[in-house]
Structures are given as C-alpha cells and as structure tokens.
Design a protein around this motif. Structure first.
Motif, short mmCIF file in Angstrom:
data_model
loop_
_atom_site.label_atom_id
_atom_site.label_comp_id
_atom_site.label_asym_id
_atom_site.label_seq_id
_atom_site.Cartn_x
_atom_site.Cartn_y
_atom_site.Cartn_z
N ARG A 1 0.83 -1.21 0.00
CA ARG A 1 0.00 0.00 0.00
C ARG A 1 0.86 1.26 0.00
NH1 ARG A 1 -4.56 1.19 4.54
NH2 ARG A 1 -5.07 3.26 3.87
N GLU A 2 1.94 1.22 0.76
CA GLU A 2 2.83 2.38 0.82
C GLU A 2 3.55 2.58 -0.52
OE1 GLU A 2 6.19 3.43 3.89
OE2 GLU A 2 4.33 2.87 4.90
N GLU A 3 3.99 1.48 -1.15
CA GLU A 3 4.64 1.58 -2.46
C GLU A 3 3.68 2.15 -3.50
OE1 GLU A 3 6.01 -2.35 -3.27
OE2 GLU A 3 7.72 -2.19 -1.90
N ALA A 4 2.44 1.69 -3.49
CA ALA A 4 1.44 2.19 -4.44
C ALA A 4 1.16 3.67 -4.18
CB ALA A 4 0.16 1.38 -4.33
N SER A 5 1.15 4.05 -2.92
CA SER A 5 0.92 5.45 -2.57
C SER A 5 2.06 6.33 -3.07
CB SER A 5 0.76 5.59 -1.06
OG SER A 5 0.64 6.93 -0.69
N GLN A 6 3.28 5.83 -2.97
CA GLN A 6 4.43 6.61 -3.46
C GLN A 6 4.40 6.73 -4.97
OE1 GLN A 6 7.88 4.71 -1.85
NE2 GLN A 6 7.61 5.58 0.19
N GLN A 7 3.93 5.71 -5.66
CA GLN A 7 3.82 5.77 -7.11
C GLN A 7 2.78 6.80 -7.54
OE1 GLN A 7 2.98 1.80 -8.38
NE2 GLN A 7 5.11 1.14 -8.25
N ARG A 8 1.75 6.98 -6.73
CA ARG A 8 0.70 7.96 -7.05
C ARG A 8 1.06 9.35 -6.56
NH1 ARG A 8 -2.88 3.85 -4.84
NH2 ARG A 8 -2.84 5.08 -2.94
N GLY A 9 2.22 9.52 -6.02
CA GLY A 9 2.62 10.83 -5.53
C GLY A 9 2.24 11.05 -4.07
N GLY A 10 2.07 10.00 -3.34
CA GLY A 10 1.76 10.11 -1.92
C GLY A 10 0.31 10.38 -1.61
N LEU A 11 -0.57 10.21 -2.60
CA LEU A 11 -2.00 10.48 -2.39
C LEU A 11 -2.78 9.18 -2.30
CD1 LEU A 11 -2.57 13.31 -5.01
CD2 LEU A 11 -2.19 13.56 -2.56
N SER A 12 -3.78 9.18 -1.48
CA SER A 12 -4.68 8.03 -1.44
C SER A 12 -5.62 8.13 -2.64
CB SER A 12 -5.48 8.02 -0.15
OG SER A 12 -6.41 9.09 -0.13
#
Length: 131
Positions: A78-89
C-alpha cells in the motif's frame, strides 16, 4: 470465666477442630457429579483435553504470526502504491481530479463568454462606441 471471653474461647477451639479434620472430604450434591468426580477414565480425558488445548494455543499463535506477516506485506504494498501515485490516497486523487475538472470547466466557460463578448463588440465597431 466471664461471658466476655466465651466467644474468643469458642473461636480458638473451632480453629483447632478444623485443622485436625482432613481437608480431602468431598461432598457432591448430585449423582452425576459424583460419577464424574470418581470416573476412572477422567485422568485420561483431562490429559487429552490438555493436549488439545496446547495444540489450539500453538495453532492460534501460528495463525497470529501469519496474520502479522500478511498485514506487514499489505502495508508495504500500500505504501509503495501510494508513493507511485505521488503520496495520495485514491480518495485524495479522485478529489483533486474533480477539482481540476471543475477548474477547467470554469476556464472553458470564461473563454466562451469572452468569445461572445468579442462577437458582440464587433457589431459596434463602426459606431465608435468601443473604447
């Protein structure tokens, strides 16, 4: 002796009598409780129950460890995916997209009004009303 000390003497004597009686006397209130209390297979049954409880504890511990491992893995993904999206949920990303869409609609509406005003101004060019 005076009556004042009678209660104390009685309590001392009863304490001595209680300590001299065997403590293993068991009075069961029902026939089924008596049968269960003196059952020959009871020790075997209790050891089986204890073994099953131990297995249950080990199983619960293993289950808890597996849960913690999968939870840590999920958090990492979940954290890796959040970083790929620019830190946004996903909620924040959808909200920002909506705000950008509304802003682009406003800009488009303003440009359409500007074009209409320019068209209206062209009617009055020859009259000298335009400043």
């Amino acid at each position: 002796r005076p009556a004042l000390y009678a209660a104390q003497a009685w309590s001392e004597g009863s304490a001595e009598r209680e300590s001299s009686e065997p403590q293993s006397t068991l009075f069961l209130t029902s026939a089924s409780a008596a049968r269960a209390g003196f059952d020959e297979s009871r020790p075997v049954l209790e050891s089986h129950i204890a073994a099953m409880r131990e297995r249950g504890r080990a199983y619960n511990e293993a289950l808890k460890e597996r849960y913690e491992a999968s939870r840590a893995s999920f958090k990492k993904m979940r954290e890796e995916a959040s970083q790929q999206r620019g830190g946004l949920s996903s909620f924040e990303r959808v909200y920002q997209d909506k705000l950008q869409e509304e802003a682009s609609r406003k800009v488009a509406a303003m440009s359409a009004k500007t074009v209409e005003v320019k068209k209206d101004d062209s009617k009055f060019q020859g009259l000298g009303l335009r400043k």
